[in-house]
Design a protein around this motif. Structure first.
Motif, short mmCIF file in Angstrom:
data_model
loop_
_atom_site.label_atom_id
_atom_site.label_comp_id
_atom_site.label_asym_id
_atom_site.label_seq_id
_atom_site.Cartn_x
_atom_site.Cartn_y
_atom_site.Cartn_z
N SER A 111 0.85 -1.19 0.00
CA SER A 111 0.00 0.00 0.00
C SER A 111 0.89 1.23 0.00
N VAL A 112 0.52 2.21 -0.81
CA VAL A 112 1.27 3.46 -0.91
C VAL A 112 0.35 4.58 -0.45
N TYR A 113 0.82 5.37 0.53
CA TYR A 113 0.03 6.47 1.07
C TYR A 113 0.74 7.80 0.78
N PRO A 114 -0.02 8.86 0.53
CA PRO A 114 0.61 10.18 0.43
C PRO A 114 1.18 10.58 1.77
N LYS A 115 2.36 11.25 1.75
CA LYS A 115 3.07 11.58 2.99
C LYS A 115 3.17 13.08 3.23
N SER A 116 2.50 13.88 2.43
CA SER A 116 2.53 15.33 2.63
C SER A 116 1.28 15.93 1.99
N LEU A 117 1.01 17.19 2.32
CA LEU A 117 -0.15 17.86 1.75
C LEU A 117 -0.05 17.94 0.22
N ASN A 118 1.15 18.22 -0.27
CA ASN A 118 1.33 18.32 -1.72
C ASN A 118 1.20 16.96 -2.40
N GLN A 119 1.62 15.90 -1.72
CA GLN A 119 1.44 14.56 -2.28
C GLN A 119 -0.04 14.19 -2.35
N ILE A 120 -0.81 14.61 -1.36
CA ILE A 120 -2.27 14.41 -1.40
C ILE A 120 -2.84 15.13 -2.62
N HIS A 121 -2.45 16.38 -2.80
CA HIS A 121 -2.93 17.18 -3.93
C HIS A 121 -2.51 16.52 -5.25
N TYR A 122 -1.30 16.02 -5.31
CA TYR A 122 -0.75 15.38 -6.52
C TYR A 122 -1.60 14.17 -6.92
N LEU A 123 -1.83 13.24 -5.99
CA LEU A 123 -2.61 12.05 -6.31
C LEU A 123 -4.05 12.40 -6.66
N SER A 124 -4.59 13.40 -5.99
CA SER A 124 -5.94 13.84 -6.29
C SER A 124 -6.04 14.41 -7.70
N GLU A 125 -5.05 15.20 -8.10
CA GLU A 125 -5.04 15.77 -9.46
C GLU A 125 -4.84 14.70 -10.52
N ILE A 126 -4.00 13.72 -10.24
CA ILE A 126 -3.80 12.61 -11.19
C ILE A 126 -5.12 11.89 -11.42
N ASP A 127 -5.89 11.70 -10.34
CA ASP A 127 -7.20 11.05 -10.47
C ASP A 127 -8.15 11.86 -11.35
N LYS A 128 -8.10 13.19 -11.21
CA LYS A 128 -9.11 14.05 -11.85
C LYS A 128 -8.73 14.54 -13.24
N LYS A 129 -7.44 14.75 -13.49
CA LYS A 129 -7.01 15.45 -14.71
C LYS A 129 -6.38 14.50 -15.72
N ALA A 130 -6.44 14.90 -16.98
CA ALA A 130 -5.81 14.11 -18.05
C ALA A 130 -4.30 14.28 -18.04
N VAL A 131 -3.83 15.51 -17.72
CA VAL A 131 -2.40 15.81 -17.72
C VAL A 131 -2.04 16.49 -16.40
N THR A 132 -1.07 15.91 -15.70
CA THR A 132 -0.63 16.47 -14.42
C THR A 132 0.88 16.69 -14.44
N PHE A 133 1.29 17.91 -14.11
CA PHE A 133 2.72 18.24 -14.00
C PHE A 133 3.10 18.25 -12.51
N ALA A 134 4.22 17.65 -12.20
CA ALA A 134 4.77 17.67 -10.84
C ALA A 134 6.15 18.31 -10.90
N ILE A 135 6.30 19.44 -10.23
CA ILE A 135 7.56 20.19 -10.30
C ILE A 135 8.11 20.37 -8.89
N GLY A 136 9.36 19.97 -8.69
CA GLY A 136 9.94 20.13 -7.36
C GLY A 136 11.23 19.36 -7.22
N PRO A 137 11.86 19.45 -6.04
CA PRO A 137 13.19 18.86 -5.85
C PRO A 137 13.16 17.34 -5.77
N ALA A 138 14.34 16.75 -5.80
CA ALA A 138 14.48 15.30 -5.70
C ALA A 138 13.96 14.81 -4.36
N GLY A 139 13.41 13.59 -4.37
CA GLY A 139 13.00 12.97 -3.12
C GLY A 139 11.61 13.31 -2.65
N THR A 140 10.82 14.03 -3.46
CA THR A 140 9.49 14.44 -3.04
C THR A 140 8.41 13.46 -3.49
#
Length: 321
Positions: A111-140
């Motif tokens: 099982s994989v769980y989101p570990k931060s507020l932005n990770q929650i937002h990321y997975l939620s956007e992937i579910d909803k949108k056709a194209v999702t960009f994730a921009i940020g440093p390594a390890g996020t």
């Protein structure tokens, strides 16, 4: 100084909150400038009233967080870091909604769980949108979560294949100078994608999926001229695309498909960094429907704690010069 008391009659819950040798309480106390002392089925919180209120909320947040978790679930340092952020935010937290973002991989029973507020937002956007960009440093978790989401879509029967790609650019090194045939040359560039796959599904199963073309791993140049239907497509290291490469890639999107594009704009290795396709696409597609941009920062890092300190130190140094 003030004292607050957190109590629970659930002994198993109490032990999970305290952690092994009360290490969770020590970590929470250090993060929130309080002292947490276990006593019977209670935790005594000592410190300033403001900090004690946040620490008490943190313990309630931990209790709610465990509601949808398996019995053997234990808090790790990333959970605590994330939950401290939630407690400090003052936001009302819907853990039922967050837990629905859990990704379960039936093949490995992971099982994989989101570990931060932005990770929650990321997975939620992937579910909803056709194209999702994730921009940020390594390890996020940009690449790892995208691969996990792709596997979930496949196992749920929503797509027929997973396409993983990245530009063959690495600190100015050219493919022509690497030994071996094409497969041997591109493998070093695609290693992070393989690592995410092998962490979630067995090596043997991934090999079979690649042989059956359920999973395709290829350099970005091989995307030209194609239309990708019924697919989950991930472009990693997108900061090393040119503007024309980014446009070419985005226009490969076919019916019933999703795209996730990830990159770190502080690590651009192409000859003309200001012409990075990832930098330009943020300006071009900001207002396009069904396209989302999620920005990560050092607080989202889920690697060794020193990685966050290293990135912050580099950011501070860059700001001084």
């Amino acid at each position: 100084m003030s004292d607050f008391v957190f109590e629970t009659d659930n002994r198993a819950l109490y032990q999970k909150i305290c952690g092994f040798k009360d290490q969770n309480l020590v970590s929470i106390g250090n993060a929130l400038m309080t002292r947490l002392t276990p006593r019977g089925n209670s935790i005594i919180i000592s410190g300033s009233k403001e900090h004690c209120i946040i620490a008490e909320k943190m313990l309630h947040v931990m209790s709610d967080y465990l509601e949808d978790k398996p019995e053997n679930y234990e808090f790790d340092r990333y959970d605590l870091k994330y939950l401290v952020t939630l407690a400090k935010s003052g936001e009302k937290i819907n853990f039922a909604a967050i837990n629905r973002l859990k990704i379960y991989i039936p093949e490995s029973k992971k099982s994989v769980y989101p570990k931060s507020l932005n990770q929650i937002h990321y997975l939620s956007e992937i579910d909803k949108k056709a194209v999702t960009f994730a921009i940020g440093p390594a390890g996020t978790g940009k690449t790892y979560l995208a691969v996990a989401a792709a596997l979930k879509e496949y196992y749920n029967g929503n797509i027929r294949r997973i396409v993983l790609t990245r530009p063959a650019v690495e600190a100015g090194e050219s493919l022509g100078f690497l030994p071996g045939d094409l497969v041997q040359k591109i493998n070093p560039y695609l290693r992070p994608l393989y690592d995410a796959l092998f962490d979630l599904v067995s090596f043997e199963k991934i090999e079979v999926m690649i042989e059956k073309n359920i999973i395709e791993i290829a350099p970005l140049a091989y995307m030209r001229g194609r239309t990708l239907n019924d697919a989950f497509i991930i472009l990693d290291e997108a900061q090393n695309t040119t503007a024309s490469q980014m446009k070419m890639f985005l226009t490969r999107l076919g019916n019933n498909s999703k795209m996730v594009i990830s990159g770190d704009i502080t690590q651009i290795d192409i000859e003309k960094p200001k012409r990075s396709g990832l930098l330009l696409v943020r300006k071009i597609l900001r207002k396009v429907n069904d396209v989302s941009f999620v920005e990560f920062n050092s607080e989202d890092i889920c690697r060794h704690p020193v990685v966050e300190q290293i990135i912050n130190a580099y950011d501070e140094f860059s700001g001084e010069h």
